[in-house]
Design a protein around this motif. Structure first.
Motif, PDB file in Angstrom:
ATOM      1  N   GLU A   1     -20.634  -2.219 -46.130  1.00  0.00           N
ATOM      2  CA  GLU A   1     -21.703  -2.188 -45.021  1.00  0.00           C
ATOM      3  C   GLU A   1     -22.513  -0.927 -44.771  1.00  0.00           C
ATOM      4  O   GLU A   1     -21.538  -0.004 -44.810  1.00  0.00           O
ATOM      5  CB  GLU A   1     -20.806  -2.892 -43.554  1.00  0.00           C
ATOM      6  CG  GLU A   1     -21.692  -3.320 -42.541  1.00  0.00           C
ATOM      7  CD  GLU A   1     -21.464  -2.778 -41.307  1.00  0.00           C
ATOM      8  OE1 GLU A   1     -20.419  -1.855 -41.220  1.00  0.00           O
ATOM      9  OE2 GLU A   1     -21.931  -3.385 -40.290  1.00  0.00           O
TER      10      GLU A   1
ATOM     11  N   VAL B   1     -16.637  -4.018 -38.703  1.00  0.00           N
ATOM     12  CA  VAL B   1     -17.869  -4.657 -39.490  1.00  0.00           C
ATOM     13  C   VAL B   1     -17.976  -5.937 -39.096  1.00  0.00           C
ATOM     14  O   VAL B   1     -19.200  -6.294 -38.840  1.00  0.00           O
ATOM     15  CB  VAL B   1     -17.286  -4.456 -41.078  1.00  0.00           C
ATOM     16  CG1 VAL B   1     -18.483  -5.575 -41.908  1.00  0.00           C
ATOM     17  CG2 VAL B   1     -17.461  -3.317 -41.454  1.00  0.00           C
TER      18      VAL B   1
ATOM     19  N   THR C   1     -19.531   2.007 -44.876  1.00  0.00           N
ATOM     20  CA  THR C   1     -18.259   1.722 -45.023  1.00  0.00           C
ATOM     21  C   THR C   1     -17.876   0.608 -46.162  1.00  0.00           C
ATOM     22  O   THR C   1     -18.672  -0.335 -46.511  1.00  0.00           O
ATOM     23  CB  THR C   1     -17.718   0.891 -43.631  1.00  0.00           C
ATOM     24  OG1 THR C   1     -17.977   1.436 -42.547  1.00  0.00           O
ATOM     25  CG2 THR C   1     -16.244   0.591 -43.509  1.00  0.00           C
TER      26      THR C   1
ATOM     27  N   PRO D   1     -29.727  -1.320 -42.106  1.00  0.00           N
ATOM     28  CA  PRO D   1     -28.587  -2.041 -42.090  1.00  0.00           C
ATOM     29  C   PRO D   1     -28.218  -3.063 -43.097  1.00  0.00           C
ATOM     30  O   PRO D   1     -29.263  -3.693 -43.711  1.00  0.00           O
ATOM     31  CB  PRO D   1     -28.664  -2.882 -40.853  1.00  0.00           C
ATOM     32  CG  PRO D   1     -29.523  -2.049 -39.793  1.00  0.00           C
ATOM     33  CD  PRO D   1     -30.549  -1.137 -40.611  1.00  0.00           C
ATOM     34  N   PHE D   2     -27.299  -2.693 -43.817  1.00  0.00           N
ATOM     35  CA  PHE D   2     -27.357  -3.586 -45.133  1.00  0.00           C
ATOM     36  C   PHE D   2     -25.772  -4.284 -45.331  1.00  0.00           C
ATOM     37  O   PHE D   2     -24.944  -3.404 -44.912  1.00  0.00           O
ATOM     38  CB  PHE D   2     -27.576  -2.721 -46.242  1.00  0.00           C
ATOM     39  CG  PHE D   2     -27.653  -3.395 -47.790  1.00  0.00           C
ATOM     40  CD1 PHE D   2     -28.509  -4.616 -47.815  1.00  0.00           C
ATOM     41  CD2 PHE D   2     -26.789  -2.948 -48.843  1.00  0.00           C
ATOM     42  CE1 PHE D   2     -28.759  -4.941 -49.061  1.00  0.00           C
ATOM     43  CE2 PHE D   2     -26.978  -3.397 -49.988  1.00  0.00           C
ATOM     44  CZ  PHE D   2     -28.021  -4.495 -50.181  1.00  0.00           C
TER      45      PHE D   2
ATOM     46  N   ALA E   1     -32.765  -5.789 -38.145  1.00  0.00           N
ATOM     47  CA  ALA E   1     -32.167  -7.125 -38.892  1.00  0.00           C
ATOM     48  C   ALA E   1     -31.427  -6.497 -40.275  1.00  0.00           C
ATOM     49  O   ALA E   1     -31.605  -5.256 -40.905  1.00  0.00           O
ATOM     50  CB  ALA E   1     -33.205  -7.768 -39.495  1.00  0.00           C
ATOM     51  N   VAL E   2     -30.206  -7.181 -40.598  1.00  0.00           N
ATOM     52  CA  VAL E   2     -29.344  -6.740 -41.656  1.00  0.00           C
ATOM     53  C   VAL E   2     -29.615  -7.620 -42.942  1.00  0.00           C
ATOM     54  O   VAL E   2     -29.894  -8.698 -42.671  1.00  0.00           O
ATOM     55  CB  VAL E   2     -27.888  -7.016 -41.172  1.00  0.00           C
ATOM     56  CG1 VAL E   2     -26.903  -6.521 -42.429  1.00  0.00           C
ATOM     57  CG2 VAL E   2     -27.658  -6.508 -40.008  1.00  0.00           C
ATOM     58  N   GLU E   3     -29.753  -6.863 -43.921  1.00  0.00           N
ATOM     59  CA  GLU E   3     -29.980  -7.120 -45.265  1.00  0.00           C
ATOM     60  C   GLU E   3     -28.900  -8.002 -45.859  1.00  0.00           C
ATOM     61  O   GLU E   3     -27.861  -6.908 -45.766  1.00  0.00           O
ATOM     62  CB  GLU E   3     -30.820  -6.559 -46.208  1.00  0.00           C
ATOM     63  CG  GLU E   3     -32.493  -6.689 -45.965  1.00  0.00           C
ATOM     64  CD  GLU E   3     -33.062  -5.660 -46.989  1.00  0.00           C
ATOM     65  OE1 GLU E   3     -33.048  -6.227 -48.080  1.00  0.00           O
ATOM     66  OE2 GLU E   3     -33.609  -4.862 -46.622  1.00  0.00           O
TER      67      GLU E   3
ATOM     68  N   ARG F   1     -25.044  -8.845 -33.944  1.00  0.00           N
ATOM     69  CA  ARG F   1     -26.456  -8.832 -34.814  1.00  0.00           C
ATOM     70  C   ARG F   1     -26.961 -10.137 -35.216  1.00  0.00           C
ATOM     71  O   ARG F   1     -28.043 -10.364 -35.122  1.00  0.00           O
ATOM     72  CB  ARG F   1     -26.526  -7.733 -35.682  1.00  0.00           C
ATOM     73  CG  ARG F   1     -26.804  -6.253 -35.234  1.00  0.00           C
ATOM     74  CD  ARG F   1     -26.834  -5.353 -36.466  1.00  0.00           C
ATOM     75  NE  ARG F   1     -25.701  -5.494 -37.303  1.00  0.00           N
ATOM     76  CZ  ARG F   1     -25.090  -4.548 -37.939  1.00  0.00           C
ATOM     77  NH1 ARG F   1     -25.759  -3.326 -38.027  1.00  0.00           N
ATOM     78  NH2 ARG F   1     -24.146  -4.556 -38.671  1.00  0.00           N
TER      79      ARG F   1
ATOM     80  N   ASP G   1     -25.035   1.827 -38.413  1.00  0.00           N
ATOM     81  CA  ASP G   1     -25.538   2.801 -37.673  1.00  0.00           C
ATOM     82  C   ASP G   1     -24.536   4.042 -37.944  1.00  0.00           C
ATOM     83  O   ASP G   1     -24.996   5.069 -38.026  1.00  0.00           O
ATOM     84  CB  ASP G   1     -25.640   2.617 -36.101  1.00  0.00           C
ATOM     85  CG  ASP G   1     -26.586   1.348 -35.688  1.00  0.00           C
ATOM     86  OD1 ASP G   1     -27.328   1.014 -36.340  1.00  0.00           O
ATOM     87  OD2 ASP G   1     -26.050   0.648 -34.524  1.00  0.00           O
TER      88      ASP G   1
END
Lengths: 292, 85
Positions: free
Chosen positions: B70, A52, B77, B39-40, A210-212, A59, B73
């Motif tokens: 998380e 993670v 998790t 993605p978050f 993009a990750v939030e 990113r 892709d």
């Protein structure tokens, strides 16, 4: 030539050594099972957390505001190698192999013109590192009083390391430990701990998305990164613990077998000498009787 | 149509499974994750995750406290500090 009495004494002393090594082997075997369970149970969390964090690292866009634990200090000059070994010996080359791997890494870095320091966890690596790299050990964590490594121990080490990192004492940290593969095989590893190694980006996708974050990127990273350091150290300690008992079991098994061989050899010598002594005595008596 | 999800605690890997949808108690509100979610990343509040094995089925609940979730892709998790039951 050793007298009969000397031989008897030696046989007895080897026998008592064998008893000790046999007992140590059995104790190690019993402890090994529990240590293995702990090491294997702890693995998924550590690897998931690592993946993670490293996927985050790949990113994230590194800016001046980014936490140093992920972005690094911008330099690559001073390296810290955290060497995690066992506290006790009688486990074959277990600690020696870890130190060897750490030394190889250190020499590679020094050859590249980097400054290398060591942080020692566990007692066994200290004398060797002191001999090869005098004055380079800047810290240590005594684990000799700890029977089973707890997360709080790893937390304490991580806090110490992160403190030193924040105050700019080093730029890159590596962690040397032995991965527990099986009772017979522990593989020494040197992994980069700080800054986080970014995951290889998948071609064409993922990298751009993009990750939030909730609540916010900074809060999450501030929480997640130190935790990752502690978890990775915790994992190394658990792997070491299991590896140590595995290695000790093997070493003690060998020692017990060697003692057995030695007892056999000494017994044969003892019996031969005893027979020789009896024969001589008989010859003396018979020749004495014949002379009459 | 399946979401890969994993639930791990420091003690062990609790679940590694496929599901239709998983509802996660995020710190700023519960959210459901299905396959293909953007993605978050969020911290968790104490609560229960709900696992829907297929659309419209009864959810399976696992109480978790603390940790992170998380979505990437590879799926979802959940790194929980601890779970109950």
């Amino acid at each position: 030539m050793a007298s009969l009495k000397d031989l008897k004494l030696r046989i007895n002393s080897v026998k008592s050594t064998q008893k000790i090594t046999k007992a140590m082997k059995m104790v190690a075997a019993a402890k090994l099972r529990r240590a293995t369970e702990r090491a294997e149970a702890g693995r998924p969390y550590a690897t998931r957390l690592q993946s993670v964090v490293s996927s985050l690292a790949s990113r994230i866009t590194v800016g001046p505001q980014s936490p140093k634990l992920i972005a690094g200090t911008g330099k690559d000059e001073t390296h810290l190698i955290i060497v995690a070994t066992a506290d006790k010996g009688l486990a074959g080359a277990f600690s020696g192999n870890i130190v060897k791997a750490a030394r190889a890494k250190a020499e590679e870095l020094i050859a590249d013109g980097r400054e290398v320091y060591f942080y020692v966890v566990g007692r066994k690596s200290r004398p060797i590192l002191n001999r090869f790299f005098p004055g380079k050990i800047i810290g240590q964590h005594d684990t000799s009083a700890i029977k089973n490594p707890a997360y709080s121990d790893a937390q304490a080490i991580a806090d110490d390391i992160i403190d030193r990192f924040e105050s700019g004492r080093f730029d890159v940290a590596h962690l040397a430990y032995a991965e527990f593969k099986s009772t017979l095989s522990q593989v020494p590893q040197v992994d980069q701990l700080i800054p986080v190694v970014p995951a290889e980006a998948d071609e064409g996708k993922g990298a751009s998305a993009a990750v939030e974050y909730e609540p916010g990127e900074e809060e999450i990273l501030a929480d997640l990164l130190p935790k990752n350091v502690a978890i990775q150290i915790y994992r190394a300690m658990l792997e070491n613990q299991a590896g140590f008992y595995g290695s000790q079991m093997t070493a003690m098994d060998n020692a017990t077998r060697n003692a057995g061989d030695m007892i056999n050899k000494l017994s044969i010598r003892y019996n031969r000498q005893r027979q020789a002594a009896i024969t001589t005595e008989l010859v003396e008596i018979i020749s004495g009787a014949e002379a009459l | 149509m399946a979401l890969q999800f994993e639930l791990v605690t420091p003690e062990k890997l609790v679940r590694s499974d496929e599901a239709h949808m998983v509802v996660v108690p995020g710190v700023e509100g519960d959210f459901g994750v299905m396959e293909g979610h953007a993605p978050f990343m969020t911290t968790l509040k104490d609560g229960a995750i709900e696992i829907y094995a297929s659309a419209g089925s009864e959810p399976e609940r696992i109480a978790v406290s603390g940790g992170f979730a998380e979505v990437g892709d590879k799926g979802l998790t959940i790194l929980a500090e601890s779970i109950e039951g």
